[in-house]
Design a protein around this motif. Sequence first.
Motif, short mmCIF file in Angstrom:
data_model
loop_
_atom_site.label_atom_id
_atom_site.label_comp_id
_atom_site.label_asym_id
_atom_site.label_seq_id
_atom_site.Cartn_x
_atom_site.Cartn_y
_atom_site.Cartn_z
N GLY A 77 -15.71 -4.49 -1.28
CA GLY A 77 -14.60 -3.65 -2.31
C GLY A 77 -13.25 -3.79 -2.51
N ALA A 78 -12.76 -5.17 -2.13
CA ALA A 78 -11.37 -5.43 -2.32
C ALA A 78 -11.14 -6.37 -3.46
CB ALA A 78 -10.70 -5.78 -1.02
N ARG A 95 -10.37 -9.78 8.01
CA ARG A 95 -9.63 -8.90 7.01
C ARG A 95 -9.43 -9.78 5.64
NH1 ARG A 95 -7.25 -4.03 7.56
NH2 ARG A 95 -5.24 -4.32 6.22
N ARG A 97 -7.29 -10.62 3.66
CA ARG A 97 -5.81 -10.88 3.33
C ARG A 97 -5.42 -12.24 3.06
NH1 ARG A 97 -1.70 -7.75 7.30
NH2 ARG A 97 -1.78 -5.71 5.67
N PRO A 100 -0.12 -17.77 2.83
CA PRO A 100 0.74 -18.70 2.12
C PRO A 100 0.03 -19.94 2.01
CG PRO A 100 2.10 -17.74 3.92
CD PRO A 100 0.74 -17.33 4.35
N ASP A 249 -3.49 0.67 -5.27
CA ASP A 249 -4.92 1.00 -4.53
C ASP A 249 -5.18 -0.39 -4.03
OD1 ASP A 249 -5.28 3.67 -4.47
OD2 ASP A 249 -7.06 3.29 -5.76
N GLU A 250 -5.07 -1.54 -4.66
CA GLU A 250 -5.75 -2.58 -4.28
C GLU A 250 -4.66 -3.48 -3.46
OE1 GLU A 250 -8.70 -3.53 -4.15
OE2 GLU A 250 -9.51 -1.55 -5.36
N SER A 251 -3.47 -3.43 -3.33
CA SER A 251 -2.74 -4.21 -2.73
C SER A 251 -3.09 -4.20 -1.29
CB SER A 251 -1.28 -3.55 -2.77
OG SER A 251 -0.31 -3.98 -1.54
N CYS A 252 -3.03 -5.40 -0.45
CA CYS A 252 -3.59 -5.52 0.71
C CYS A 252 -2.63 -5.08 1.92
CB CYS A 252 -4.00 -6.73 1.20
SG CYS A 252 -2.75 -8.02 1.56
N GLY A 253 -1.44 -5.04 1.68
CA GLY A 253 -0.42 -4.34 2.36
C GLY A 253 0.40 -5.27 3.20
N LYS A 254 0.14 -6.69 3.02
CA LYS A 254 0.65 -7.74 3.92
C LYS A 254 2.07 -7.92 3.48
CE LYS A 254 -0.04 -12.37 5.59
NZ LYS A 254 -0.52 -13.40 5.88
N CYS A 255 2.35 -8.03 2.28
CA CYS A 255 3.80 -8.36 2.08
C CYS A 255 4.46 -7.32 1.53
CB CYS A 255 3.97 -9.72 1.10
SG CYS A 255 3.60 -9.25 -0.59
N ARG A 259 3.16 -4.38 -1.33
CA ARG A 259 2.95 -3.02 -0.57
C ARG A 259 3.58 -1.85 -1.10
NH1 ARG A 259 3.82 -4.31 4.97
NH2 ARG A 259 5.75 -3.17 5.19
N LEU A 297 3.58 -12.38 -1.93
CA LEU A 297 2.77 -13.63 -1.73
C LEU A 297 1.90 -14.13 -2.35
CD1 LEU A 297 2.02 -13.34 2.39
CD2 LEU A 297 0.63 -14.87 0.81
N GLY B 45 4.49 -15.15 6.86
CA GLY B 45 5.08 -15.41 5.48
C GLY B 45 4.95 -13.83 4.59
N ALA B 46 5.22 -12.76 5.61
CA ALA B 46 4.66 -11.64 5.00
C ALA B 46 5.95 -10.53 4.48
CB ALA B 46 3.99 -10.51 5.85
N CYS B 47 7.25 -10.75 5.22
CA CYS B 47 8.28 -9.93 4.92
C CYS B 47 9.04 -10.57 3.80
CB CYS B 47 9.12 -9.75 6.01
SG CYS B 47 10.30 -11.23 6.43
N ARG B 48 8.88 -11.63 3.22
CA ARG B 48 9.40 -12.29 2.28
C ARG B 48 11.05 -12.37 2.27
NH1 ARG B 48 5.29 -14.96 1.33
NH2 ARG B 48 5.90 -15.28 -1.01
N THR B 65 6.96 -20.76 6.25
CA THR B 65 5.84 -21.68 6.10
C THR B 65 5.97 -22.82 5.00
OG1 THR B 65 4.89 -20.00 4.15
CG2 THR B 65 4.40 -19.62 6.50
N ARG B 172 -5.27 -0.18 3.71
CA ARG B 172 -4.66 -1.30 3.13
C ARG B 172 -3.49 -0.80 2.18
NH1 ARG B 172 -9.91 -2.53 -0.72
NH2 ARG B 172 -9.39 -0.71 -2.32
N GLY B 173 -2.61 -1.88 1.70
CA GLY B 173 -1.72 -1.39 0.65
C GLY B 173 -0.68 -0.65 1.54
N ILE B 174 -0.14 0.66 0.93
CA ILE B 174 0.98 1.50 1.67
C ILE B 174 0.27 2.53 2.69
CG2 ILE B 174 0.54 3.64 -0.11
CD1 ILE B 174 4.10 2.11 0.90
N CYS B 176 -1.71 1.02 5.11
CA CYS B 176 -1.61 0.21 6.39
C CYS B 176 -1.19 0.81 7.61
CB CYS B 176 -1.06 -1.15 5.99
SG CYS B 176 -2.17 -2.39 5.34
#
Lengths: 342, 244
Positions: A77-78, A95, A97, A100, A249-255, A259, A297, B45-48, B65, B172-174, B176
């Motif tokens: 469901g992602a 996960r 995610r 790059p 809702d769907e942003s994975c939150g990595k970058c 996020r 990203l 490569g997450a903080c950008r 990267t 996930r998202g905000i 996390c």
Amino acid sequence: MDRSVLEGDPHRVLEGMAIAGYASGASQGFIYVRAEYPLAIERLRLAIKQAERVGLLGNRIFDSQFNFRIDIRIGAGAFVCGEETALIRSIEGKRGRPRPRPPYPSEKGLWGAPTLINNVETFANIAPIIRKGSAWFAAIGTPKSAGTKVFALAGKIRNTGLIEVPMGIPLRKIIFDIGGGTPEGTTFKAAQTGGPSGGCIPGDSLDLPVDYESLATVGSIMGSGGLIVMDSTSNMVDVAKYFMDFCVDESCGKCVPCRVGTVHIHGLLEKISGGRGTTDDLALLEELCQMVKETSLCGLGQSAPNPVLSTLRFFRHEYTELLSAPEGFVPAGAANEKSTTG
Amino acid sequence: MAILTLTINGEHVSGKDDESLLAIASQHGIRIPTLCHLDGLSDVGACRLCLVEIEGSPKLFPACTTRPQEGMVVSTDTERLRRYRRIIIEFLASEGNHQCAVCVVNNHCELQNLAYETGLTHVSVPYLYPKKDLDATHKDFIIDRNRCVLCTRCVRVCHEVEGAHTWDIAGRGISCEIISDLNQPWGASGSCTSCGKCVLVCPTGALIEKGEAVAEMEKKTDFLRYIVTARQKREWVNVDSDEE
């Protein structure tokens, strides 16, 4: 769309994958399918069993040296797992995610091995092209966008459902000939393609051919084939807000840009649609959209601002009409009015 | 391995083809702001923040990267990049509850330094004031998720260097969050070795030592380079001895 192929003709996809495996020297294939498509999963499982029983999959296919197995992996469901690097990680049991690129999956993919990764629709096209020849396929559609495309026609339109049309068909034909136009008493306003990653085609572009290149000129995409019709009663700021809510809702939150940026863009849309936005908010909205688009990203974040940018481009007045006057601003003549009424 | 020549900010530089643009820039004294990157850990490569411009492409590339190419023309400090970096710091500032004046790492904080560096004078987006937990169940350390920037340095150092993989990300998202084990209290974690590496690599006051007062804690990350280099060169393996 892809679900209709998986449910309606799963063998077409299996055949395409086996041919791709033969061509690239792979012996293992995976189908990554959403858990929300239980019928597709059931029919795929049955189709794989049938194909294995008659020797179209498994060891020594057609008594050749070629072995090819297909396994199903079910998503959890992602939305972001549609992004290829996230999809690969999800198949690995990690996960979902994105990471790059480069390295691209063709270089370093599933468990570090070179991986061919394609869409359901692409694999479904392979067997018919081999059977009937590339000239047959290229004759359908436009020179640059060959073949057909399946759209899920929805929204403010009389006939909704799945349609398959040749690439390059004018939007007008889809909306009025196939869709039967918008409901009684309303007029066509815009068509939204590409879902939360896409954009709008405004009413004055009804003669736009629906192919990859033409959609790009109006800032939209083909995407998975969603086509939502809006009529004169639709509010475009709400449309943008709806899609941004989905991306939050769907942003994975990595970058960071995706996020946090999607949350702030959604907040600004909420403010503007509630009549509390100022011209400064509109300027900030545009700046954040551009920033999230350019710095995120993966494709999810990079395309998340598209519905906002697209509605701003074609329906800017719907935003500006909602703006409230800046704090402390007194419209001309208001002072006089106060003295006469008070 | 090949040596390539490229241009960074108008300066001709050379670097190996298996190094990142970030590494090449730093070898030539060109500073590119970073947050999730740390020498000795893998790059995500997450903080950008380290995004750079490369001539011939409208896209931006994370220096950590991206590998060099012969003749590549790189700009690391354009007006656009400076603006975007400031917005990233604004996003991070708005996302957590960062009260510097009452923080153990005040004046030794990478987020604070980046705010100075990017010229952040005010935050133009609303603060989100998340309701996050603080976990002080570990005997030596505290995790304050209000001050976490989700750089995942702790996750990577625990997995890649210590080998314990106590930390991971939930949600996930905000929403996390960094969690220990399967979201157990840190003090109850069976995998944590209490080595403290995560605390030292954390760029903010999210992971701290107990008993430190405001502005008292300075983090040191040099240890990581020594450990990683020693492992790569097998300095701790006595190849001549035959102990068995």
